[in-house]
Write a protein that holds these residues in place. Structure first.
Motif, PDB file in Angstrom:
ATOM      1  N   GLY A  47      -2.236  30.346  57.978  1.00  0.00           N
ATOM      2  CA  GLY A  47      -1.079  30.581  57.113  1.00  0.00           C
ATOM      3  C   GLY A  47       0.101  31.095  57.907  1.00  0.00           C
ATOM      4  O   GLY A  47      -0.052  31.577  59.035  1.00  0.00           O
ATOM      5  N   ALA A  48       1.270  31.002  57.307  1.00  0.00           N
ATOM      6  CA  ALA A  48       2.487  31.359  58.032  1.00  0.00           C
ATOM      7  C   ALA A  48       2.631  32.867  58.228  1.00  0.00           C
ATOM      8  O   ALA A  48       3.155  33.321  59.237  1.00  0.00           O
ATOM      9  CB  ALA A  48       3.703  30.812  57.291  1.00  0.00           C
ATOM     10  N   LYS A  49       2.128  33.638  57.273  1.00  0.00           N
ATOM     11  CA  LYS A  49       2.340  35.084  57.366  1.00  0.00           C
ATOM     12  C   LYS A  49       1.712  35.665  58.629  1.00  0.00           C
ATOM     13  O   LYS A  49       2.347  36.444  59.340  1.00  0.00           O
ATOM     14  CB  LYS A  49       1.761  35.768  56.129  1.00  0.00           C
ATOM     15  N   TYR A  89      12.481  37.257  52.723  1.00  0.00           N
ATOM     16  CA  TYR A  89      11.044  37.554  52.749  1.00  0.00           C
ATOM     17  C   TYR A  89      10.815  38.808  53.616  1.00  0.00           C
ATOM     18  O   TYR A  89      11.154  38.791  54.807  1.00  0.00           O
ATOM     19  CB  TYR A  89      10.372  36.320  53.353  1.00  0.00           C
ATOM     20  N   CYS A 127      15.093  31.294  57.303  1.00  0.00           N
ATOM     21  CA  CYS A 127      14.139  30.840  56.304  1.00  0.00           C
ATOM     22  C   CYS A 127      14.872  29.852  55.410  1.00  0.00           C
ATOM     23  O   CYS A 127      15.777  30.230  54.674  1.00  0.00           O
ATOM     24  CB  CYS A 127      13.653  32.045  55.501  1.00  0.00           C
ATOM     25  N   ASN A 130      13.343  32.113  50.737  1.00  0.00           N
ATOM     26  CA  ASN A 130      12.743  33.005  49.767  1.00  0.00           C
ATOM     27  C   ASN A 130      13.457  34.342  49.949  1.00  0.00           C
ATOM     28  O   ASN A 130      13.428  34.856  51.064  1.00  0.00           O
ATOM     29  CB  ASN A 130      11.241  33.184  50.042  1.00  0.00           C
ATOM     30  N   ASP A 163      11.310  29.577  59.566  1.00  0.00           N
ATOM     31  CA  ASP A 163      10.245  29.562  58.557  1.00  0.00           C
ATOM     32  C   ASP A 163      10.529  28.431  57.569  1.00  0.00           C
ATOM     33  O   ASP A 163      11.485  28.495  56.794  1.00  0.00           O
ATOM     34  CB  ASP A 163      10.238  30.928  57.851  1.00  0.00           C
ATOM     35  N   ALA A 222       8.323  27.300  55.250  1.00  0.00           N
ATOM     36  CA  ALA A 222       7.207  27.320  54.292  1.00  0.00           C
ATOM     37  C   ALA A 222       7.492  26.524  53.017  1.00  0.00           C
ATOM     38  O   ALA A 222       6.567  26.095  52.336  1.00  0.00           O
ATOM     39  CB  ALA A 222       6.854  28.768  53.935  1.00  0.00           C
ATOM     40  N   TYR A 223       8.782  26.332  52.723  1.00  0.00           N
ATOM     41  CA  TYR A 223       9.125  25.625  51.473  1.00  0.00           C
ATOM     42  C   TYR A 223       9.728  24.251  51.714  1.00  0.00           C
ATOM     43  O   TYR A 223      10.374  23.689  50.836  1.00  0.00           O
ATOM     44  CB  TYR A 223      10.078  26.502  50.635  1.00  0.00           C
ATOM     45  N   SER A 273       3.467  26.034  56.355  1.00  0.00           N
ATOM     46  CA  SER A 273       2.300  26.472  55.613  1.00  0.00           C
ATOM     47  C   SER A 273       1.954  25.456  54.539  1.00  0.00           C
ATOM     48  O   SER A 273       2.839  24.792  53.999  1.00  0.00           O
ATOM     49  CB  SER A 273       2.661  27.809  54.966  1.00  0.00           C
ATOM     50  N   SER A 286       0.544  26.573  51.872  1.00  0.00           N
ATOM     51  CA  SER A 286       0.401  27.429  50.689  1.00  0.00           C
ATOM     52  C   SER A 286       1.161  26.887  49.490  1.00  0.00           C
ATOM     53  O   SER A 286       0.609  26.714  48.412  1.00  0.00           O
ATOM     54  CB  SER A 286       0.889  28.849  50.999  1.00  0.00           C
ATOM     55  N   LYS A 287       2.451  26.637  49.692  1.00  0.00           N
ATOM     56  CA  LYS A 287       3.274  26.201  48.569  1.00  0.00           C
ATOM     57  C   LYS A 287       3.303  24.675  48.489  1.00  0.00           C
ATOM     58  O   LYS A 287       3.496  24.089  47.438  1.00  0.00           O
ATOM     59  CB  LYS A 287       4.706  26.767  48.689  1.00  0.00           C
ATOM     60  N   ARG A 330      -5.828  28.970  52.588  1.00  0.00           N
ATOM     61  CA  ARG A 330      -5.305  29.464  53.853  1.00  0.00           C
ATOM     62  C   ARG A 330      -5.268  28.438  54.984  1.00  0.00           C
ATOM     63  O   ARG A 330      -6.241  28.253  55.724  1.00  0.00           O
ATOM     64  CB  ARG A 330      -6.077  30.710  54.350  1.00  0.00           C
TER      65      ARG A 330
HETATM   66  N1  PLP Z   1       7.129  32.504  54.520  1.00  0.00           N
HETATM   67  C1  PLP Z   1       7.744  32.652  53.344  1.00  0.00           C
HETATM   68  C2  PLP Z   1       9.212  32.526  53.285  1.00  0.00           C
HETATM   69  C3  PLP Z   1       7.014  32.945  52.186  1.00  0.00           C
HETATM   70  O1  PLP Z   1       7.650  33.104  51.020  1.00  0.00           O
HETATM   71  C4  PLP Z   1       5.616  33.065  52.287  1.00  0.00           C
HETATM   72  C5  PLP Z   1       4.787  33.375  51.109  1.00  0.00           C
HETATM   73  O2  PLP Z   1       5.227  33.689  50.042  1.00  0.00           O
HETATM   74  C6  PLP Z   1       5.026  32.917  53.537  1.00  0.00           C
HETATM   75  C7  PLP Z   1       5.808  32.630  54.628  1.00  0.00           C
HETATM   76  C8  PLP Z   1       3.556  33.119  53.724  1.00  0.00           C
HETATM   77  O3  PLP Z   1       2.860  31.971  53.595  1.00  0.00           O
HETATM   78  P1  PLP Z   1       1.309  31.871  53.884  1.00  0.00           P
HETATM   79  O4  PLP Z   1       0.637  31.861  52.550  1.00  0.00           O
HETATM   80  O5  PLP Z   1       1.173  30.588  54.615  1.00  0.00           O
HETATM   81  O6  PLP Z   1       0.883  33.023  54.711  1.00  0.00           O
END
Ligand code: PLP
Length: 390
Positions: free
Chosen positions: A106-108, A131, A172, A176, A204, A206-207, A235, A237-238, A246
């Motif tokens: 995951g990205a976090k 974020y 980002c 977010n 980032d 992620a979206y 990621s 995730s979304k 994950r």
């Molecule tokens: N980056 C941003 C901008 C996010 O909003 C989120 C999750 O909300 C993440 C990364 C984390 O993503 P991951 O679930 O892949 O850890």
């Protein structure tokens, strides 16, 4: 005697989501007959798509058979998944070598872990609001954080200020919490600036899958010169509902010099890879069937976003996002502050969102709604909203 990392004392306590939960629970216990609709969640709600579930089942079966059982895999990810990611990037006209792609959980985690590669005395430029992980991970490491102001005037897309000297720059996009997305010209300015001052951009994306305009960049590497100055975090995730499953990927181009080898070394030392089963599930996301199915889910969320955005337009409420993002960022009506608006909306419409002030100083007076709820609830929430503000 052991010494603690006292940088942790410099972290601001994050009361955002716990305060939201506390206020909602208090409201429900006072007025149990009212139906509360939550449009504050940042988590997906639709289940994994069929292609992914089938791949998971198949991989589980393989793990139960001697001939196909797998133990430790390559720390940087199996080739089959790296190749799928490589092909995905190619479809956006970005060429990557396999050893520039690192599969993650995951990205976090990678956004935090990447900081292992940078010295403590680097100055970090972070957009505000954003974020919160970018700020907190740097504070834990004792780095100096400065902010790029995002506000109504720049439509929440801060531009380059050449007078500021930064070594690490977070971007980002789609953002977010604001949902704002940079176009290629705007990103090019950041890339040029980073190259000029020898900074590294931590991008980032992620979206990215929410972007529907082909002219908008889904990857920073669509910008000329970005491979020399940017690391990209992405990621599933979304994209594919992997928040609980994950899997993500981080791109560290070789054109960045030592960083590629350093990241490989870091990962092989401190990380033992993503489960085989999960990587097979992630691979399925990139198949034709997987892409079709995840796009249906993303389309569902985006339709919710449209319902929200159309309502706000009818109510004459200023907002960004929603188009290329699951997030809608609105200016609180009647000059209310973020928490004031939160209370007002909960009390009068039983709709829950996220106060913008929780994402940074510039978020004060703004509010985040998300499209991750059900269609039915989104429509109902917006009906209540319209009654209050039209
Ligand atoms: N980056 C941003 C901008 C996010 O909003 C989120 C999750 O909300 C993440 C990364 C984390 O993503 P991951 O679930 O892949 O850890």
């Amino acid at each position: 005697i052991m010494h603690l990392n006292t940088n942790y004392e410099n972290l601001e306590q994050s009361y955002l989501f716990s305060t939201v939960a506390k206020k909602v629970n208090e409201f429900i216990s006072k007025k149990p007959d009212k139906k509360v609709i939550r449009l504050g969640i940042g988590d997906v709600t639709l289940p994994l798509c069929k292609a992914v579930v089938d791949a998971l089942h198949k991989a589980v079966d393989e793990m139960g058979v001697q001939a196909t059982f797998r133990g430790y895999g390559p720390e940087q990810g199996y080739d089959f998944l790296c190749e799928a990611v490589q092909k995905y990037y190619k479809s956006h006209n970005v060429e990557l070598d396999l050893d520039e792609i690192f599969i993650s959980d995951g990205a976090k985690s990678d956004l935090g872990n990447i900081l292992d590669l940078f010295a403590q005395d680097n100055t970090v430029l972070v957009p505000d609001p954003v974020y919160p992980v970018y700020v907190d991970t740097n504070i834990m490491a004792g780095r100096k954080v400065i902010y790029a102001d995002a506000n109504g005037e720049n439509c929440f897309l801060p531009g380059v200020n050449k007078e500021i000297k930064a070594d690490l720059i977070y971007i980002c996009s789609p953002n977010n919490p604001t949902g704002a997305v940079y176009n290629k010209e705007q990103l090019k300015e950041w890339v040029d600036y980073a190259r000029e001052c020898g900074a590294v951009i931590l991008f980032d994306s992620a979206y990215e899958c929410f972007i529907s305009d082909e002219n908008l960049p889904r990857s920073i590497y669509e910008i000329e010169g970005a491979k020399e100055c940017a690391i990209e975090f992405c990621s599933l995730s979304k994209t594919a509902g992997f928040t609980g499953t994950r899997c993500g990927y981080t791109i560290v181009p070789k054109a960045l010099g030592k960083l590629n080898k350093m990241w490989l070394r870091r990962q092989t030392t401190k990380f033992n890879g993503v489960p085989y089963i999960v990587q097979r599930a992630a691979e399925a996301v990139f198949t034709d069937e997987g892409q079709k199915e995840i796009k249906e889910n993303i389309g569902y969320y985006k339709e919710n976003a449209k319902v929200i955005s159309e309502t706000l337009k009818r109510c004459n409420i200023w907002h960004v996002g929603g188009k290329h993002s699951p997030y809608i960022w609105l200016r609180c009506p009647n000059n209310m502050k973020s928490w004031e608006f939160f209370d007002y909306l909960l009390e009068n419409a039983q709709v829950v969102g996220t106060p913008g002030s929780g994402f940074g100083r510039n978020g004060e007076g703004y509010f985040r709604l998300t499209s991750f709820g059900s269609r039915e609830n989104t429509i109902e929430a917006m009906k209540r909203f319209e009654k209050l503000f039209k």
